[in-house]
Design an enzyme around this catalytic site. Structure first.
Site, mmCIF file in Angstrom:
data_model
loop_
_atom_site.group_PDB
_atom_site.id
_atom_site.type_symbol
_atom_site.label_atom_id
_atom_site.label_comp_id
_atom_site.label_asym_id
_atom_site.label_seq_id
_atom_site.Cartn_x
_atom_site.Cartn_y
_atom_site.Cartn_z
ATOM 1 N N ASP A 53 0.851 -1.197 0.000
ATOM 2 C CA ASP A 53 0.000 0.000 0.000
ATOM 3 C C ASP A 53 0.886 1.246 0.000
ATOM 4 O O ASP A 53 2.018 1.209 0.489
ATOM 5 C CB ASP A 53 -0.853 0.043 1.285
ATOM 6 C CG ASP A 53 -1.879 -1.076 1.341
ATOM 7 O OD1 ASP A 53 -2.069 -1.766 0.328
ATOM 8 O OD2 ASP A 53 -2.481 -1.254 2.418
ATOM 9 N N ARG B 114 -0.781 -0.945 -8.699
ATOM 10 C CA ARG B 114 -2.186 -0.710 -8.357
ATOM 11 C C ARG B 114 -2.388 0.814 -8.437
ATOM 12 O O ARG B 114 -1.683 1.558 -7.759
ATOM 13 C CB ARG B 114 -2.491 -1.177 -6.936
ATOM 14 C CG ARG B 114 -3.890 -0.791 -6.461
ATOM 15 C CD ARG B 114 -4.025 -0.800 -4.931
ATOM 16 N NE ARG B 114 -3.735 -2.084 -4.345
ATOM 17 C CZ ARG B 114 -3.423 -2.244 -3.050
ATOM 18 N NH1 ARG B 114 -3.352 -1.208 -2.227
ATOM 19 N NH2 ARG B 114 -3.165 -3.439 -2.574
HETATM 20 C C1 LIG Z 1 -8.361 -1.974 -3.454
HETATM 21 C C2 LIG Z 1 -8.002 -0.602 -3.009
HETATM 22 C C3 LIG Z 1 -6.737 -0.352 -2.512
HETATM 23 C C4 LIG Z 1 -6.387 0.938 -2.104
HETATM 24 N N1 LIG Z 1 -5.107 1.184 -1.693
HETATM 25 C C5 LIG Z 1 -4.738 2.449 -1.382
HETATM 26 C C6 LIG Z 1 -3.389 2.772 -1.057
HETATM 27 O O1 LIG Z 1 -2.499 1.916 -1.037
HETATM 28 N N2 LIG Z 1 -3.093 4.061 -0.771
HETATM 29 C C7 LIG Z 1 -4.053 5.064 -0.788
HETATM 30 O O2 LIG Z 1 -3.715 6.237 -0.559
HETATM 31 N N3 LIG Z 1 -5.335 4.776 -1.073
HETATM 32 C C8 LIG Z 1 -5.703 3.510 -1.362
HETATM 33 N N4 LIG Z 1 -7.011 3.238 -1.686
HETATM 34 C C9 LIG Z 1 -8.063 4.268 -1.431
HETATM 35 C C10 LIG Z 1 -8.253 5.171 -2.615
HETATM 36 O O3 LIG Z 1 -7.098 5.968 -2.802
HETATM 37 C C11 LIG Z 1 -9.478 6.108 -2.395
HETATM 38 O O4 LIG Z 1 -9.317 6.868 -1.250
HETATM 39 C C12 LIG Z 1 -10.786 5.360 -2.281
HETATM 40 O O5 LIG Z 1 -10.803 4.195 -3.075
HETATM 41 C C13 LIG Z 1 -11.931 6.259 -2.734
HETATM 42 O O6 LIG Z 1 -11.720 6.649 -4.074
HETATM 43 P P1 LIG Z 1 -12.563 6.063 -5.308
HETATM 44 O O7 LIG Z 1 -11.633 5.858 -6.446
HETATM 45 O O8 LIG Z 1 -13.266 4.840 -4.887
HETATM 46 O O9 LIG Z 1 -13.544 7.223 -5.761
HETATM 47 P P2 LIG Z 1 -14.160 8.527 -5.080
HETATM 48 O O10 LIG Z 1 -13.892 9.664 -6.012
HETATM 49 O O11 LIG Z 1 -13.795 8.693 -3.648
HETATM 50 O O12 LIG Z 1 -15.689 8.165 -5.134
HETATM 51 C C14 LIG Z 1 -16.363 7.960 -6.358
HETATM 52 C C15 LIG Z 1 -17.591 7.118 -6.128
HETATM 53 O O13 LIG Z 1 -17.185 5.818 -5.630
HETATM 54 C C16 LIG Z 1 -18.132 5.359 -4.655
HETATM 55 N N5 LIG Z 1 -17.479 5.260 -3.310
HETATM 56 C C17 LIG Z 1 -16.239 5.679 -2.993
HETATM 57 N N6 LIG Z 1 -15.943 5.391 -1.700
HETATM 58 C C18 LIG Z 1 -17.049 4.800 -1.188
HETATM 59 C C19 LIG Z 1 -17.384 4.272 0.101
HETATM 60 N N7 LIG Z 1 -16.534 4.309 1.153
HETATM 61 N N8 LIG Z 1 -18.607 3.718 0.269
HETATM 62 C C20 LIG Z 1 -19.491 3.666 -0.779
HETATM 63 N N9 LIG Z 1 -19.222 4.144 -2.028
HETATM 64 C C21 LIG Z 1 -18.032 4.712 -2.222
HETATM 65 C C22 LIG Z 1 -19.247 6.371 -4.670
HETATM 66 O O14 LIG Z 1 -20.185 5.983 -5.643
HETATM 67 C C23 LIG Z 1 -18.542 7.649 -5.091
HETATM 68 O O15 LIG Z 1 -19.423 8.585 -5.627
HETATM 69 C C24 LIG Z 1 -7.365 1.979 -2.153
HETATM 70 C C25 LIG Z 1 -8.634 1.735 -2.671
HETATM 71 C C26 LIG Z 1 -8.961 0.472 -3.118
HETATM 72 C C27 LIG Z 1 -10.308 0.245 -3.702
#
Ligand SMILES: Cc1cc2nc3c(=O)[nH]c(=O)nc-3n(C[C@H](O)[C@H](O)[C@H](O)COP(=O)(O)OP(=O)(O)OC[C@H]3O[C@@H](n4cnc5c(N)ncnc54)[C@H](O)[C@@H]3O)c2cc1C
Length: 303
Positions: free
Chosen positions: A130, A180
């Site tokens: 991560d 990723r």
């Molecule tokens: C598998 C995985 C690994 C990750 N690893 C890291 C990492 O190593 N370092 C790091 O900084 N971040 C990590 N993240 C977190 C990532 O950076 C975001 O903060 C997080 O995924 C929210 O961004 P988003 O792309 O989903 O879209 P966003 O722009 O936050 O949201 C877009 C849409 O996605 C949906 N959504 C988003 N979050 C939620 C929620 N909690 N509940 C319900 N619906 C939601 C909604 O429909 C929202 O309108 C990871 C995320 C995933 C999925």
């Protein structure tokens, strides 16, 4: 306002201690966290694998403050790699380098990570690193690149909100290191990261195209239907095979989208956390989408 309150609460130690030891914990967490033990994690993993979904096991924890805690984290992860191999699970492990002692010393962290990669090598496992807040990025990429050279079996994370990420994607792709791609979860200053969501989204789309073109089995980690739709159109237009990349999402989030992607034959990996230290993880998920609070409250009343 609710988001700021949730982030504020996520850092309250007394509340965290009370929550993590309260009997209501299992009820509160089960949608987003597999449970407190590796056995519970393995049960969830088996169920997801039977639905054709891949998993990444995440033993919850971050920022350890002693060698002994870093060593304990290593032991948890070695146990997870052994179970993955002995039960033939379709799963990788995901970890944060601050769990492995990065705040204490880069050398100590590197030693612990090398021990984990030895175990991954012995058991046929795969390790995803991560990415944490920006002060850790250089050190994390240095260690991941070194481990890739020594063992393979690793994946780095790139956060689309950082200005530097375009360059990092180029360097990692040239080295053949799987990436990723996520948007980024930390509060970063505007001299380091794009301040506007539209800019982050635009960069996410651009970097995902580069990865789909020339990344080594990239993972697109997002729940954003717009990012997913963009990737799907890109792969269709450019004839990218379904087995050349995967989508990644968090356990319990956007299960409708998860089912749709898996049903359409795309590779999907869920990041499934487990362990005692679930409180900050859960609070960050609630802060991302306060509507999830409703789900938790409903669960409490049902139990
Ligand atoms: C598998 C995985 C690994 C990750 N690893 C890291 C990492 O190593 N370092 C790091 O900084 N971040 C990590 N993240 C977190 C990532 O950076 C975001 O903060 C997080 O995924 C929210 O961004 P988003 O792309 O989903 O879209 P966003 O722009 O936050 O949201 C877009 C849409 O996605 C949906 N959504 C988003 N979050 C939620 C929620 N909690 N509940 C319900 N619906 C939601 C909604 O429909 C929202 O309108 C990871 C995320 C995933 C999925």
């Amino acid at each position: 306002m609710l988001r700021s309150l949730l982030l504020f609460l996520s850092e309250r130690r007394a509340l965290r201690r009370w929550m993590e030891t309260s009997p209501a914990a299992a009820v509160l967490t089960r949608r987003f966290v597999a449970g407190q033990t590796l056995d519970r994690e393995v049960e969830v993993c088996r169920r997801l694998n039977s639905e054709g979904i891949l998993v990444s096991l995440d033993h919850l924890g971050e920022n350890v403050t002693s060698d002994a805690e870093a060593r304990a984290a290593l032991d948890f992860y070695i146990a997870a790699l052994r179970r993955i191999a002995s039960e033939n699970l379709q799963a990788s492990v995901s970890l944060k380098l601050t769990q492995f002692g990065l705040d204490l010393s880069e050398d100590l962290c590197r030693e612990n990570v090398a021990a984990l990669l030895e175990a991954a090598h012995a058991h046929g496992g795969f390790v995803e690193f991560d990415m944490e807040a920006h002060p850790y990025v250089d050190r994390t990429l240095r260690i991941v690149t070194e481990m890739h050279g020594r063992y393979g079996r690793v994946r780095a994370v790139v956060q689309a909100y950082l200005y530097r990420s375009s360059e990092d994607v180029g360097t990692l792709c040239r080295a053949g290191i799987p990436i990723r791609l996520c948007k980024g979860a930390y509060r970063e200053p505007p001299d380091i990261a794009f301040p506007k969501k539209t800019q982050v989204d635009e960069n996410y789309r651009r970097l995902s195209e580069i990865l789909l073109d020339r990344g080594a089995y990239p993972a697109l980690a997002t729940h954003d239907p717009k990012m997913i739709q963009h990737a799907l159109e890109y792969v269709r237009r450019n004839g990218v095979a379904k087995d050349r990349f995967e989508f990644q999402m968090l356990y319990g989030i956007r299960r409708d989208l998860q089912r749709r992607l898996a049903g359409d034959g795309y590779r999907l990996r869920l990041y499934v956390p487990y362990g005692d230290a679930w409180y900050p993880y859960l609070m960050r998920r609630l802060a991302e989408r306060p509507a999830n609070l409703l789900f938790l409250v409903r669960n409490l009343f049902r139990s």
